[in-house]
Design a protein around this motif. Structure first.
Motif, PDB file in Angstrom:
ATOM      1  N   THR A  55      11.091   3.767  -1.627  1.00  0.00           N
ATOM      2  CA  THR A  55      10.242   3.368  -2.750  1.00  0.00           C
ATOM      3  C   THR A  55      10.728   4.017  -4.042  1.00  0.00           C
ATOM      4  O   THR A  55      10.830   3.364  -5.079  1.00  0.00           O
ATOM      5  N   LEU A  56      11.056   5.303  -3.976  1.00  0.00           N
ATOM      6  CA  LEU A  56      11.527   6.008  -5.174  1.00  0.00           C
ATOM      7  C   LEU A  56      12.835   5.404  -5.680  1.00  0.00           C
ATOM      8  O   LEU A  56      13.038   5.245  -6.883  1.00  0.00           O
ATOM      9  N   GLU A  57      13.715   5.043  -4.750  1.00  0.00           N
ATOM     10  CA  GLU A  57      14.980   4.419  -5.140  1.00  0.00           C
ATOM     11  C   GLU A  57      14.732   3.069  -5.813  1.00  0.00           C
ATOM     12  O   GLU A  57      15.351   2.749  -6.822  1.00  0.00           O
ATOM     13  N   LEU A  58      13.802   2.312  -5.241  1.00  0.00           N
ATOM     14  CA  LEU A  58      13.472   1.001  -5.815  1.00  0.00           C
ATOM     15  C   LEU A  58      12.900   1.175  -7.222  1.00  0.00           C
ATOM     16  O   LEU A  58      13.312   0.500  -8.167  1.00  0.00           O
ATOM     17  N   LEU A  59      11.964   2.120  -7.357  1.00  0.00           N
ATOM     18  CA  LEU A  59      11.344   2.354  -8.662  1.00  0.00           C
ATOM     19  C   LEU A  59      12.376   2.802  -9.694  1.00  0.00           C
ATOM     20  O   LEU A  59      12.273   2.456 -10.869  1.00  0.00           O
ATOM     21  N   SER A  60      13.366   3.549  -9.253  1.00  0.00           N
ATOM     22  CA  SER A  60      14.359   3.977 -10.241  1.00  0.00           C
ATOM     23  C   SER A  60      15.329   2.845 -10.566  1.00  0.00           C
ATOM     24  O   SER A  60      15.768   2.713 -11.700  1.00  0.00           O
ATOM     25  N   GLU A  61      15.623   1.983  -9.585  1.00  0.00           N
ATOM     26  CA  GLU A  61      16.435   0.790  -9.890  1.00  0.00           C
ATOM     27  C   GLU A  61      15.739  -0.090 -10.917  1.00  0.00           C
ATOM     28  O   GLU A  61      16.387  -0.679 -11.780  1.00  0.00           O
ATOM     29  N   LEU A  63       9.003   9.775   5.464  1.00  0.00           N
ATOM     30  CA  LEU A  63       9.855  10.205   4.343  1.00  0.00           C
ATOM     31  C   LEU A  63      10.802   9.085   3.904  1.00  0.00           C
ATOM     32  O   LEU A  63      11.027   8.872   2.715  1.00  0.00           O
ATOM     33  N   ALA A  64      11.344   8.340   4.879  1.00  0.00           N
ATOM     34  CA  ALA A  64      12.306   7.277   4.545  1.00  0.00           C
ATOM     35  C   ALA A  64      11.663   6.204   3.666  1.00  0.00           C
ATOM     36  O   ALA A  64      12.292   5.700   2.735  1.00  0.00           O
ATOM     37  N   PRO A 105       0.821  -1.228   0.000  1.00  0.00           N
ATOM     38  CA  PRO A 105       0.000   0.000   0.000  1.00  0.00           C
ATOM     39  C   PRO A 105       0.852   1.275   0.000  1.00  0.00           C
ATOM     40  O   PRO A 105       0.492   2.257  -0.649  1.00  0.00           O
ATOM     41  N   GLN A 106       1.983   1.247   0.701  1.00  0.00           N
ATOM     42  CA  GLN A 106       2.858   2.429   0.712  1.00  0.00           C
ATOM     43  C   GLN A 106       3.431   2.692  -0.675  1.00  0.00           C
ATOM     44  O   GLN A 106       3.481   3.830  -1.122  1.00  0.00           O
ATOM     45  N   ARG A 107       3.870   1.616  -1.323  1.00  0.00           N
ATOM     46  CA  ARG A 107       4.420   1.782  -2.671  1.00  0.00           C
ATOM     47  C   ARG A 107       3.336   2.244  -3.634  1.00  0.00           C
ATOM     48  O   ARG A 107       3.569   3.098  -4.481  1.00  0.00           O
ATOM     49  N   GLU A 108       2.135   1.691  -3.467  1.00  0.00           N
ATOM     50  CA  GLU A 108       1.046   2.069  -4.363  1.00  0.00           C
ATOM     51  C   GLU A 108       0.707   3.557  -4.191  1.00  0.00           C
ATOM     52  O   GLU A 108       0.485   4.266  -5.176  1.00  0.00           O
ATOM     53  N   ALA A 109       0.676   4.032  -2.954  1.00  0.00           N
ATOM     54  CA  ALA A 109       0.374   5.446  -2.710  1.00  0.00           C
ATOM     55  C   ALA A 109       1.403   6.334  -3.407  1.00  0.00           C
ATOM     56  O   ALA A 109       1.063   7.363  -3.996  1.00  0.00           O
ATOM     57  N   THR A 110       2.655   5.914  -3.359  1.00  0.00           N
ATOM     58  CA  THR A 110       3.730   6.689  -4.002  1.00  0.00           C
ATOM     59  C   THR A 110       3.563   6.676  -5.522  1.00  0.00           C
ATOM     60  O   THR A 110       3.655   7.716  -6.169  1.00  0.00           O
ATOM     61  N   VAL A 111       3.273   5.499  -6.069  1.00  0.00           N
ATOM     62  CA  VAL A 111       3.085   5.379  -7.517  1.00  0.00           C
ATOM     63  C   VAL A 111       1.899   6.233  -7.972  1.00  0.00           C
ATOM     64  O   VAL A 111       1.950   6.893  -9.008  1.00  0.00           O
ATOM     65  N   ASP A 142       4.789  16.694 -13.893  1.00  0.00           N
ATOM     66  CA  ASP A 142       5.706  17.419 -13.009  1.00  0.00           C
ATOM     67  C   ASP A 142       6.987  16.638 -12.803  1.00  0.00           C
ATOM     68  O   ASP A 142       7.058  15.458 -13.110  1.00  0.00           O
ATOM     69  N   HIS A 143       7.965  17.314 -12.259  1.00  0.00           N
ATOM     70  CA  HIS A 143       9.225  16.665 -11.931  1.00  0.00           C
ATOM     71  C   HIS A 143       9.449  16.872 -10.454  1.00  0.00           C
ATOM     72  O   HIS A 143      10.015  17.865 -10.030  1.00  0.00           O
ATOM     73  N   LEU A 144       8.930  15.933  -9.683  1.00  0.00           N
ATOM     74  CA  LEU A 144       8.862  16.107  -8.240  1.00  0.00           C
ATOM     75  C   LEU A 144      10.131  15.620  -7.551  1.00  0.00           C
ATOM     76  O   LEU A 144      10.710  14.619  -7.943  1.00  0.00           O
ATOM     77  N   SER A 145      10.523  16.332  -6.514  1.00  0.00           N
ATOM     78  CA  SER A 145      11.626  15.870  -5.672  1.00  0.00           C
ATOM     79  C   SER A 145      11.054  14.857  -4.676  1.00  0.00           C
ATOM     80  O   SER A 145       9.831  14.736  -4.531  1.00  0.00           O
ATOM     81  N   ALA A 146      11.926  14.139  -3.981  1.00  0.00           N
ATOM     82  CA  ALA A 146      11.475  13.157  -2.992  1.00  0.00           C
ATOM     83  C   ALA A 146      10.588  13.843  -1.947  1.00  0.00           C
ATOM     84  O   ALA A 146       9.562  13.305  -1.526  1.00  0.00           O
ATOM     85  N   GLU A 147      10.980  15.037  -1.557  1.00  0.00           N
ATOM     86  CA  GLU A 147      10.217  15.803  -0.576  1.00  0.00           C
ATOM     87  C   GLU A 147       8.808  16.132  -1.091  1.00  0.00           C
ATOM     88  O   GLU A 147       7.818  15.999  -0.371  1.00  0.00           O
ATOM     89  N   ASP A 148       8.738  16.583  -2.358  1.00  0.00           N
ATOM     90  CA  ASP A 148       7.432  16.891  -2.971  1.00  0.00           C
ATOM     91  C   ASP A 148       6.537  15.646  -2.957  1.00  0.00           C
ATOM     92  O   ASP A 148       5.361  15.724  -2.610  1.00  0.00           O
ATOM     93  N   VAL A 149       7.129  14.521  -3.372  1.00  0.00           N
ATOM     94  CA  VAL A 149       6.354  13.278  -3.429  1.00  0.00           C
ATOM     95  C   VAL A 149       5.861  12.929  -2.025  1.00  0.00           C
ATOM     96  O   VAL A 149       4.692  12.612  -1.824  1.00  0.00           O
TER      97      VAL A 149
END
Ligand SMILES: [Zn+2]
Ligand SMILES: [Zn+2]
Length: 154
Positions: A62-68, A56-57, A21-27, A36-43
């Protein structure tokens, strides 16, 4: 939207990750703000509106995983802030960006445009191109028009 979520879910499953659910909320935030081009903070701030329990962590991981997994691309427009950009559906290459040095607006070019350049690189350097990132820095149309107006009215 649901179809993109399903697709991302499959991409995660293929690498043995779950769409928690956390990953889904981020996606979902990334999909809603795709332009937009959001920073980690914006997201994080946007995710928190939907899921106040998220930290935030977690968003950051999640963002790091998605970019990997190449679901998002991490970009830096030279201001020292990492931004996260969803890869377009079915895109083989990362799209290009036009960054305005006056107002900071970011426009996207989805067309690849670099097919010929890649062929030259592969031929002359024997380098197998897998991807590229291209950012143009300059002055956007709106800022150019505003500059013209201020010189004609003064
Ligand atoms: Zn972009
Ligand atoms: Zn501008």
């Amino acid at each position: 939207m649901e179809h993109r979520i399903e697709q991302i879910k499959k991409q995660l499953h293929a690498q043995s990750y779950k769409l928690t659910p956390q990953r889904e909320a981020t996606v979902r935030v990334l999909l809603e703000r795709e332009e937009d081009h959001l920073s980690a903070e914006d997201v994080y701030l946007l995710v928190k509106e939907k899921a106040p329990e998220i930290g935030l962590a977690t968003v950051y991981r999640t963002l790091e995983l998605l970019s990997e997994l190449k679901i998002v691309d991490k970009i830096n427009f030279g201001d020292g802030v990492s931004r996260y950009d969803l890869r377009k559906e079915g895109a083989e290459h990362f799209h290009h960006h036009l960054v305005c040095t006056e107002c900071g607006s970011v426009e996207e070019i989805i067309e690849d445009l670099l097919g010929d350049v890649e062929k030259i690189v592969e031929k002359n350097w024997g380098f197998q191109v897998k991807d590229h990132r291209l950012t143009f820095h300059g002055i956007c149309k709106q800022c150019q028009e505003a500059a013209v107006q201020s010189t004609t009215t003064s």
